[in-house]
Design a protein around this motif. Structure first.
Motif, short mmCIF file in Angstrom:
data_model
loop_
_atom_site.label_atom_id
_atom_site.label_comp_id
_atom_site.label_asym_id
_atom_site.label_seq_id
_atom_site.Cartn_x
_atom_site.Cartn_y
_atom_site.Cartn_z
N HIS A 144 22.28 -22.04 12.46
CA HIS A 144 22.87 -20.46 11.93
C HIS A 144 22.66 -19.39 12.77
CE1 HIS A 144 24.75 -17.95 9.23
NE2 HIS A 144 23.80 -17.36 8.89
N ASP A 149 27.32 -19.68 13.67
CA ASP A 149 27.25 -19.13 12.26
C ASP A 149 28.15 -20.21 11.35
OD1 ASP A 149 28.25 -17.69 9.66
OD2 ASP A 149 28.00 -15.80 10.93
N ASN A 151 28.55 -19.87 8.29
CA ASN A 151 29.77 -19.22 7.44
C ASN A 151 31.09 -19.16 7.90
OD1 ASN A 151 28.39 -18.45 4.88
ND2 ASN A 151 27.48 -16.92 5.92
N LYS A 156 27.72 -18.33 18.37
CA LYS A 156 26.68 -17.37 18.74
C LYS A 156 26.91 -16.99 20.46
CE LYS A 156 24.90 -16.91 14.69
NZ LYS A 156 25.06 -15.67 13.92
#
Length: 164
Positions: A144, A149, A151, A156
């Motif tokens: 994460h 990510d 969500n 990244k």
């Protein structure tokens, strides 16, 4: 692992991952935990459906099944995080029990395990489940924060050198 161990793993993953994804510790964290709980626990239990048909620890305990489940969020935009529950089920059966799983079934019938497992009836089974869950949460946090990510599924962009 037994069903109790898989439910414990899914529930602990929901709480831990909820705090990783929404670390404020407020209502948003608890909403995230609630949204993760059912998909993770259902995913953690799904592979054991093969006790009712097929061959247990083979029919639904393999990498092709995990690939199909992991494709659902990408292809159909649903079943988000169910694949995490399925993957952690595999890891618990691979590392937490003595028997292992047939990762490459139906191509290979061989069952693989790691030498750290305990019998599912052992008094240590819950301790092993919690330990493996902590390792899983560490790996999910690393993914994460450094890779994608969880969500938003956004990659990244920082280089590895900047992370170190």
């Amino acid at each position: 692992m037994n069903k109790k161990g898989h439910v414990l793993n899914g529930a602990l993953l929901a709480v831990g991952l909820g705090y990783i994804l929404e670390p404020a510790g407020d209502v948003t964290t608890f909403v995230k935990i609630a949204s993760l709980f059912v998909p993770l626990v259902l995913g953690a239990l799904f592979p054991d459906v093969d006790t009712a048909f097929g061959r247990h620890r083979k029919t639904l305990h393999n990498l092709p099944v995990l690939g199909v489940i992991a494709a659902y969020p990408v292809v159909f935009d649903n079943l988000h995080f169910v694949w995490v529950g399925v993957a952690t089920h595999y890891l618990l059966d691979l590392a937490g029990s003595k028997r292992g799983i047939a990762l490459f079934y139906p191509l290979l019938d061989d069952e693989f395990d790691l030498p750290v497992g305990v019998p599912t009836s052992s008094g240590w089974a819950d301790v092993v489940t919690v330990a493996i869950t902590l390792v899983e949460l560490g790996a999910l946090a690393a993914v994460h924060f450094y890779v994608v990510d969880l969500n938003t599924a956004a990659a990244k962009t920082a280089s590895f050198a900047a992370m170190v």
